[in-house]
Structure formats: structure tokens, C-alpha cells
Design a protein around this motif. Structure first.
Motif, short mmCIF file in Angstrom:
data_model
loop_
_atom_site.label_atom_id
_atom_site.label_comp_id
_atom_site.label_asym_id
_atom_site.label_seq_id
_atom_site.Cartn_x
_atom_site.Cartn_y
_atom_site.Cartn_z
N ASP A 1 -6.02 14.49 -9.74
CA ASP A 1 -6.58 14.35 -8.40
C ASP A 1 -6.37 15.65 -7.61
O ASP A 1 -5.64 15.71 -6.63
N PHE A 2 -7.06 16.69 -8.07
CA PHE A 2 -6.94 18.01 -7.47
C PHE A 2 -7.46 17.99 -6.04
O PHE A 2 -8.45 17.34 -5.74
N PHE A 3 -6.78 18.69 -5.16
CA PHE A 3 -7.19 18.84 -3.75
C PHE A 3 -7.27 17.51 -3.01
O PHE A 3 -8.01 17.36 -2.05
N SER A 4 -6.53 16.53 -3.47
CA SER A 4 -6.56 15.20 -2.87
C SER A 4 -5.57 15.11 -1.71
O SER A 4 -4.50 15.72 -1.73
N ASP A 5 -5.94 14.32 -0.71
CA ASP A 5 -5.04 14.03 0.39
C ASP A 5 -4.23 12.75 0.14
O ASP A 5 -3.45 12.34 1.00
N LEU A 6 -4.44 12.13 -1.00
CA LEU A 6 -3.69 10.92 -1.33
C LEU A 6 -2.21 11.24 -1.47
O LEU A 6 -1.84 12.32 -1.94
N PRO A 7 -1.33 10.30 -1.10
CA PRO A 7 0.10 10.53 -1.29
C PRO A 7 0.47 10.58 -2.77
O PRO A 7 -0.19 9.93 -3.59
N ARG A 8 1.50 11.32 -3.10
CA ARG A 8 1.96 11.39 -4.48
C ARG A 8 2.62 10.09 -4.91
O ARG A 8 2.56 9.71 -6.08
N GLU A 9 3.26 9.42 -3.96
CA GLU A 9 3.86 8.13 -4.22
C GLU A 9 4.01 7.37 -2.92
O GLU A 9 3.99 7.97 -1.84
N GLU A 10 4.14 6.06 -3.03
CA GLU A 10 4.36 5.22 -1.85
C GLU A 10 5.33 4.11 -2.21
O GLU A 10 5.38 3.67 -3.36
N ILE A 11 6.07 3.69 -1.22
CA ILE A 11 6.88 2.48 -1.35
C ILE A 11 6.21 1.44 -0.47
O ILE A 11 6.00 1.66 0.73
N ILE A 12 5.82 0.34 -1.09
CA ILE A 12 5.16 -0.73 -0.35
C ILE A 12 6.02 -1.98 -0.39
O ILE A 12 6.87 -2.13 -1.27
N ASP A 13 5.79 -2.87 0.57
CA ASP A 13 6.49 -4.14 0.64
C ASP A 13 5.46 -5.24 0.50
O ASP A 13 4.56 -5.35 1.33
N LEU A 14 5.58 -6.03 -0.55
CA LEU A 14 4.68 -7.15 -0.78
C LEU A 14 5.52 -8.40 -0.95
O LEU A 14 6.37 -8.46 -1.85
N ALA A 15 5.32 -9.36 -0.08
CA ALA A 15 6.06 -10.63 -0.12
C ALA A 15 7.57 -10.39 -0.14
O ALA A 15 8.31 -11.07 -0.85
N GLY A 16 8.01 -9.41 0.63
CA GLY A 16 9.44 -9.12 0.73
C GLY A 16 10.01 -8.33 -0.44
O GLY A 16 11.23 -8.17 -0.54
#
Length: 159
Positions: free
Chosen positions: A58-73
Motif C-alpha cells: 500500500d505505497f503512498f497510503s494514508d491508512l494506519p500501519r496498525e490499529e487497536i480496536i475494541d469490539l464487544a469489550g
């Protein structure tokens, strides 16, 4: 809540669309990277929130390299995995998830589907919907169920 997990679509949407239509309805879509510029299409394709991270293609992407998400706690680390050396094993990515207090880590990169429990961390790689590499080379994705007060459950599914 039902979560659709995909990875490594590499700008090709046909099998992603098949997986989406097969699994609808679901509550959340996670893409573990290598979308190659198709993130706007992916977000428009589904009628739910999305988490999309960048991959090594994903060259030149503004997407984050990683994320921490919370799903159902449940805290979940989402990354492509290449920066953790997942081609050589999952020890590094599991340690990263543990250090961040996550119960699960979702990644791609290897194009090999897998689900395993490693040191108390649920490790999920949905494989690839475009270029599978496992024996039999079936296009794959994962579906995860997350409910408050229950353990995360996941399975690999094939087109």
C-alpha cells in the motif's frame, strides 16, 4: 457481533464482493492490508464500520500501519504483519498484542490462513482472497464472533 476479516486483496475486488455477499449481514469489516488503493470502494461496499490497515504493497497510503480496536469489550490488534516478521513466525506479533493488552491479533501478509491460540492470544490470519498460497490455493477469509462476556470465536471460510 459478526466480524468479517479479509486481507491481501491487492486491488482486485471480485472475491471480496463474493465474501461480503455470502456473509451479509455482519457488523464490522476488518481488512488486514494490501488493499492497493481500494479502501474507498471497500468502505462503500459494506453497510457497517470498517477497520482497514496498510500493508507492504500500500505505497503512498494514508491508512494506519496498525490499529487497536475494541469490539464487544475485546481489545484487538489489527496489522498487516510484515513489520513483525510474520513470514518467519508469529512470536513477535503475539508479543506486540500482549504488550498492548489485546486478546487477539489479526494480520495478513503471508497469504496463509490460520487461527490458533498462542500464549493466551487469539491469532488470526484470514489468508488471501486474491493470491492464496496454502496447499490447494483456496481463496479464504475469516469470520469472528465477539460477544460481551464470552471468548472470541473464529473460523476460516473458503470461496
Amino acid at each position: 457481533m459478526k466480524i468479517l476479516i479479509v486481507s491481501d486483496t491487492h486491488g482486485r475486488d471480485e472475491n471480496l464482493e463474493k465474501a461480503v455477499y455470502r456473509e451479509e449481514p455482519f457488523d464490522y469489516l476488518i481488512h488486514c492490508g494490501d488493499v492497493e488503493g481500494r479502501e474507498i470502494f471497500i468502505e462503500a461496499l459494506v453497510d457497517c464500520p470498517c477497520c482497514i490497515v496498510s500493508g507492504n504493497n500500500d505505497f503512498f497510503s494514508d491508512l494506519p500501519r496498525e490499529e487497536i480496536i475494541d469490539l464487544a469489550g475485546k481489545k484487538i490488534l489489527v496489522t498487516h504483519g510484515h513489520t513483525y516478521g510474520v513470514s518467519g513466525g508469529t512470536d513477535g506479533i503475539v508479543e506486540a498484542a500482549r504488550a498492548r493488552g489485546c486478546e487477539a491479533v489479526l494480520f495478513g501478509h503471508t497469504h496463509y490462513p490460520e487461527i490458533e491460540m498462542q500464549e493466551g492470544i487469539l491469532v488470526i490470519n484470514p489468508g488471501s482472497l486474491t493470491f492464496p498460497r496454502q496447499r490447494g490455493r483456496k481463496f479464504s477469509y475469516a469470520v469472528m464472533e465477539a460477544e460481551e462476556g464470552k471468548n472470541l470465536q473464529a473460523e476460516i471460510r473458503y470461496l
